[in-house]
Write a protein that holds these residues in place. Structure first.
Motif, PDB file in Angstrom:
ATOM      1  N   UNK A  98     -16.009 -20.698  38.885  1.00  0.00           N
ATOM      2  CA  UNK A  98     -16.540 -19.391  38.497  1.00  0.00           C
ATOM      3  C   UNK A  98     -17.341 -19.454  37.201  1.00  0.00           C
ATOM      4  N   UNK A  99     -16.923 -20.332  36.288  1.00  0.00           N
ATOM      5  CA  UNK A  99     -17.590 -20.424  34.990  1.00  0.00           C
ATOM      6  C   UNK A  99     -18.786 -21.352  34.961  1.00  0.00           C
ATOM      7  N   UNK A 100     -19.101 -21.960  36.106  1.00  0.00           N
ATOM      8  CA  UNK A 100     -20.220 -22.911  36.188  1.00  0.00           C
ATOM      9  C   UNK A 100     -20.109 -24.008  35.147  1.00  0.00           C
ATOM     10  N   UNK A 101     -18.927 -24.535  34.946  1.00  0.00           N
ATOM     11  CA  UNK A 101     -18.734 -25.635  34.011  1.00  0.00           C
ATOM     12  C   UNK A 101     -17.354 -25.603  33.408  1.00  0.00           C
ATOM     13  N   UNK A 102     -17.051 -26.668  32.682  1.00  0.00           N
ATOM     14  CA  UNK A 102     -15.719 -26.846  32.114  1.00  0.00           C
ATOM     15  C   UNK A 102     -15.754 -26.733  30.591  1.00  0.00           C
ATOM     16  N   UNK A 103     -14.608 -26.944  29.992  1.00  0.00           N
ATOM     17  CA  UNK A 103     -14.516 -26.822  28.538  1.00  0.00           C
ATOM     18  C   UNK A 103     -15.373 -27.855  27.820  1.00  0.00           C
ATOM     19  N   UNK A 104     -15.506 -29.032  28.380  1.00  0.00           N
ATOM     20  CA  UNK A 104     -16.337 -30.037  27.711  1.00  0.00           C
ATOM     21  C   UNK A 104     -17.817 -29.672  27.805  1.00  0.00           C
ATOM     22  N   UNK A 105     -18.247 -29.212  28.957  1.00  0.00           N
ATOM     23  CA  UNK A 105     -19.648 -28.839  29.105  1.00  0.00           C
ATOM     24  C   UNK A 105     -20.009 -27.616  28.286  1.00  0.00           C
ATOM     25  N   UNK A 106     -19.196 -26.566  28.392  1.00  0.00           N
ATOM     26  CA  UNK A 106     -19.474 -25.340  27.645  1.00  0.00           C
ATOM     27  C   UNK A 106     -19.050 -25.451  26.178  1.00  0.00           C
ATOM     28  N   UNK A 107     -17.815 -25.907  25.963  1.00  0.00           N
ATOM     29  CA  UNK A 107     -17.261 -25.897  24.612  1.00  0.00           C
ATOM     30  C   UNK A 107     -17.879 -26.900  23.668  1.00  0.00           C
ATOM     31  N   UNK A 108     -18.176 -28.090  24.145  1.00  0.00           N
ATOM     32  CA  UNK A 108     -18.739 -29.118  23.269  1.00  0.00           C
ATOM     33  C   UNK A 108     -20.264 -29.079  23.300  1.00  0.00           C
ATOM     34  N   UNK A 111     -22.005 -24.934  23.325  1.00  0.00           N
ATOM     35  CA  UNK A 111     -21.916 -24.249  22.027  1.00  0.00           C
ATOM     36  C   UNK A 111     -22.772 -24.944  20.980  1.00  0.00           C
ATOM     37  N   UNK A 112     -22.876 -26.262  21.060  1.00  0.00           N
ATOM     38  CA  UNK A 112     -23.727 -26.981  20.115  1.00  0.00           C
ATOM     39  C   UNK A 112     -25.200 -26.611  20.302  1.00  0.00           C
ATOM     40  N   UNK A 113     -25.553 -26.207  21.518  1.00  0.00           N
ATOM     41  CA  UNK A 113     -26.926 -25.775  21.801  1.00  0.00           C
ATOM     42  C   UNK A 113     -27.091 -24.269  21.602  1.00  0.00           C
ATOM     43  N   UNK A 114     -26.042 -23.609  21.116  1.00  0.00           N
ATOM     44  CA  UNK A 114     -26.022 -22.164  20.888  1.00  0.00           C
ATOM     45  C   UNK A 114     -26.312 -21.361  22.154  1.00  0.00           C
ATOM     46  N   UNK A 115     -25.814 -21.862  23.287  1.00  0.00           N
ATOM     47  CA  UNK A 115     -25.970 -21.167  24.561  1.00  0.00           C
ATOM     48  C   UNK A 115     -25.033 -19.962  24.593  1.00  0.00           C
ATOM     49  N   UNK A 116     -25.601 -18.780  24.794  1.00  0.00           N
ATOM     50  CA  UNK A 116     -24.792 -17.567  24.870  1.00  0.00           C
ATOM     51  C   UNK A 116     -23.783 -17.621  25.998  1.00  0.00           C
ATOM     52  N   UNK A 117     -24.194 -18.155  27.142  1.00  0.00           N
ATOM     53  CA  UNK A 117     -23.303 -18.282  28.284  1.00  0.00           C
ATOM     54  C   UNK A 117     -22.128 -19.202  27.955  1.00  0.00           C
ATOM     55  N   UNK A 118     -22.404 -20.296  27.251  1.00  0.00           N
ATOM     56  CA  UNK A 118     -21.337 -21.234  26.891  1.00  0.00           C
ATOM     57  C   UNK A 118     -20.409 -20.654  25.835  1.00  0.00           C
ATOM     58  N   UNK A 119     -20.958 -19.904  24.913  1.00  0.00           N
ATOM     59  CA  UNK A 119     -20.120 -19.258  23.894  1.00  0.00           C
ATOM     60  C   UNK A 119     -19.178 -18.259  24.566  1.00  0.00           C
ATOM     61  N   UNK A 120     -19.710 -17.466  25.493  1.00  0.00           N
ATOM     62  CA  UNK A 120     -18.873 -16.497  26.219  1.00  0.00           C
ATOM     63  C   UNK A 120     -17.810 -17.215  27.052  1.00  0.00           C
ATOM     64  N   UNK A 121     -18.200 -18.307  27.715  1.00  0.00           N
ATOM     65  CA  UNK A 121     -17.243 -19.063  28.529  1.00  0.00           C
ATOM     66  C   UNK A 121     -16.144 -19.656  27.654  1.00  0.00           C
ATOM     67  N   UNK A 122     -16.510 -20.218  26.504  1.00  0.00           N
ATOM     68  CA  UNK A 122     -15.518 -20.836  25.623  1.00  0.00           C
ATOM     69  C   UNK A 122     -14.573 -19.789  25.049  1.00  0.00           C
ATOM     70  N   UNK A 123     -15.090 -18.635  24.676  1.00  0.00           N
ATOM     71  CA  UNK A 123     -14.216 -17.554  24.208  1.00  0.00           C
ATOM     72  C   UNK A 123     -13.240 -17.130  25.307  1.00  0.00           C
ATOM     73  N   UNK A 124     -13.715 -17.106  26.548  1.00  0.00           N
ATOM     74  CA  UNK A 124     -12.847 -16.772  27.681  1.00  0.00           C
ATOM     75  C   UNK A 124     -11.782 -17.837  27.876  1.00  0.00           C
ATOM     76  N   UNK A 125     -12.178 -19.132  27.799  1.00  0.00           N
ATOM     77  CA  UNK A 125     -11.201 -20.227  27.918  1.00  0.00           C
ATOM     78  C   UNK A 125     -10.113 -20.079  26.866  1.00  0.00           C
TER      79      UNK A 125
END
Length: 142
Positions: A98-108, A111-125
């Motif tokens: 559902x999140x189109x990726x995992x904690x390593x892809x989104x969280x590491x 977020x380092x690329x300042x992706x809004x989608x990844x920031x939202x996903x990591x906050x959800x995780x």
């Protein structure tokens, strides 16, 4: 109680960061483990599968290298039951889909690329993890 290991943790974080930067720099790819594994077992070209296999082999070989250097394997204490681990694994798999990726892809990486989608996903995780730990330790009593 979890052991406080700031130096070991910082060194591990630096190694993860180095791996992520090297993968992005040399191959232009994001180090999301679910995507790496998912493509490894698909009909992707051999060139895609080779670096993905090497990445996973490195993750498996790393504890062996640690053992050769220190003479001890990392200790892992997993208190939940096998059933809880299986249920948790299934739920993580659903979340990854559902999140189109995992904690390593989104969280590491994301977020380092300042992706809004990844920031939202990591906050959800993180919110889900906190709620799960609270429920298991204080409500269910695990």
């Amino acid at each position: 109680m979890t052991e406080f290991t700031p130096l070991t943790s910082a060194f591990g974080g630096m190694l993860i960061g180095l791996a992520v930067v090297l993968l992005m720099g040399f191959l232009g790819r994001i180090a999301g483990i679910s995507g790496i594994v998912g493509t490894l077992f698909s009909s992707a070209p051999a060139s895609e599968k080779s670096w993905r296999a090497a990445f996973l082999v490195g993750m498996i070989v790393a504890p062996t290298v640690l053992f050769l250097i220190t003479g001890a394997m990392p200790t892992i204490d997993v208190p939940p039951t096998t059933a809880m681990l299986v249920i948790g694994g299934v739920l993580v798999g659903i979340g990854v889909s559902f999140g189109n990726g995992c904690t390593s892809g989104h969280g590491v990486c994301g977020m380092a690329r300042l992706s809004g989608r990844s920031i939202a996903a990591t906050l959800t995780f993180m919110a889900t993890t906190g709620a799960t730990v609270y429920l298991l330790r204080h409500v269910i009593g695990g």
